[in-house]
Design a protein around this motif. Sequence first.
Motif, short mmCIF file in Angstrom:
data_model
loop_
_atom_site.label_atom_id
_atom_site.label_comp_id
_atom_site.label_asym_id
_atom_site.label_seq_id
_atom_site.Cartn_x
_atom_site.Cartn_y
_atom_site.Cartn_z
N ARG A 133 1.57 -4.91 -16.26
CA ARG A 133 0.95 -3.60 -16.02
C ARG A 133 0.18 -3.09 -17.23
N LYS A 148 7.42 1.66 -5.77
CA LYS A 148 7.31 3.03 -5.25
C LYS A 148 7.20 4.11 -6.32
N ILE A 149 7.03 3.72 -7.60
CA ILE A 149 6.74 4.72 -8.63
C ILE A 149 5.29 5.13 -8.49
N LYS A 150 5.05 6.42 -8.44
CA LYS A 150 3.71 6.93 -8.19
C LYS A 150 3.02 7.38 -9.47
N ASN A 151 1.69 7.40 -9.40
CA ASN A 151 0.85 7.94 -10.48
C ASN A 151 1.05 7.24 -11.82
N MET A 152 1.28 5.93 -11.77
CA MET A 152 1.35 5.14 -13.01
C MET A 152 0.13 4.24 -13.08
N LYS A 153 -0.56 4.29 -14.19
CA LYS A 153 -1.79 3.52 -14.35
C LYS A 153 -1.54 2.03 -14.12
N TYR A 156 0.65 -0.58 -8.50
CA TYR A 156 0.57 -0.40 -7.05
C TYR A 156 1.84 -0.99 -6.45
N SER A 157 2.29 -0.43 -5.34
CA SER A 157 3.51 -0.93 -4.69
C SER A 157 3.18 -1.54 -3.33
N SER A 158 3.93 -2.57 -2.99
CA SER A 158 3.74 -3.19 -1.68
C SER A 158 5.00 -3.95 -1.29
N ARG A 336 -2.78 -5.36 2.54
CA ARG A 336 -2.83 -4.35 1.47
C ARG A 336 -3.03 -5.02 0.11
#
Length: 349
Positions: A133, A148-153, A156-158, A336
């Motif tokens: 990352r 599922k952690i959001k708003n991290m540069k 992406y989650s899948s 996705r």
Amino acid sequence: MKALFMITGRGMGGDAVMGLNIAQILSSRGFECEFALDRTAPGILFKKRNIKWHKMLIPQAGGHAATKSSLFKAALKALKATWEGYKLIREVKPDIVVGVIGGGAVIGCLSAKLARVPAVGISNTPTDARICRILNPTIMLPESGFFKIKNMKNVYSSYSPIDPKITMGNHDNALKRMPPSFNEDFPTILFSSGSSLFELMAKAAKKISETDIKANIIVIGHPLKERYEKYLQSPRIINLGYIDWVPDLYSLVDLAVLSDDGVMIHEAIACKLPIIALKGVKYGRYHNMASVFPGAVVESDFNNLEDTLKRALEMKDEMKEKASSYSEKVIKAGERIANIILKVAMGEI
């Protein structure tokens, strides 16, 4: 456009399946896909599909079971592996590199950075999640701590990418492959830890074969060690070994006992199957897949497997309904991931 996949593992298990599934979608969108495996990998899945691959060094540290010692050894090998990856990129000239899981993700992202080529990491271990990352956009699968952690540069989650054809198995074809001991009046329970049969899963099948549970007990996977075969000698166990007709088999299964990780759990969810995730099968790893698919997946330790299995058989209709609610999202996971890779290759991410 051209994509170069660097894939960890032996080219016969979940990591290879994920790489091939993503490549299949990219190919349908006009990509030319090439693959690199560790030089010691037998590449059985690739051989079965007549796919050639490049050989290079792709070190492994042990995934979630990595130790300080294994990480240190892998880090030393990573210097050489990154240089080999760089040279391969210069030879293949891809528009994007896709690093798949563990060492494949780390070396893919490092060597692509060195070669100044866009890359995407597919991550499900702590080490690749931390490293990739920082370097490139990285897709976190459910086993990753960043799922599922959001708003991290760059994150992406899948769900894990599966081939939608897994849901198109033929029940009658599977029945034809069953031995005379198979009883259509009994529920069918599948025991599997993926392409390789780990000892604890073999022991689990043996344990259940010695109970009063009336069911067809099916085991698949190539034993990691020959001595594991001794656990499968019960006349109640149908040992199919390593098979390439898993979609047909899924259509016959009522409940699956699987290792607590990855592709097979996603495949079973896509097929709307109730699942028991047996903990500690692979080197003590724990991924908490029951929290990813609550209601459809229940956990069990080896010691309480019989009780868990009896409860799951009683609840299988409710569990199947919950699995159905996740099925479509799992089936679309590959699309996705392919969309993210395409956007990175096009410079849109």
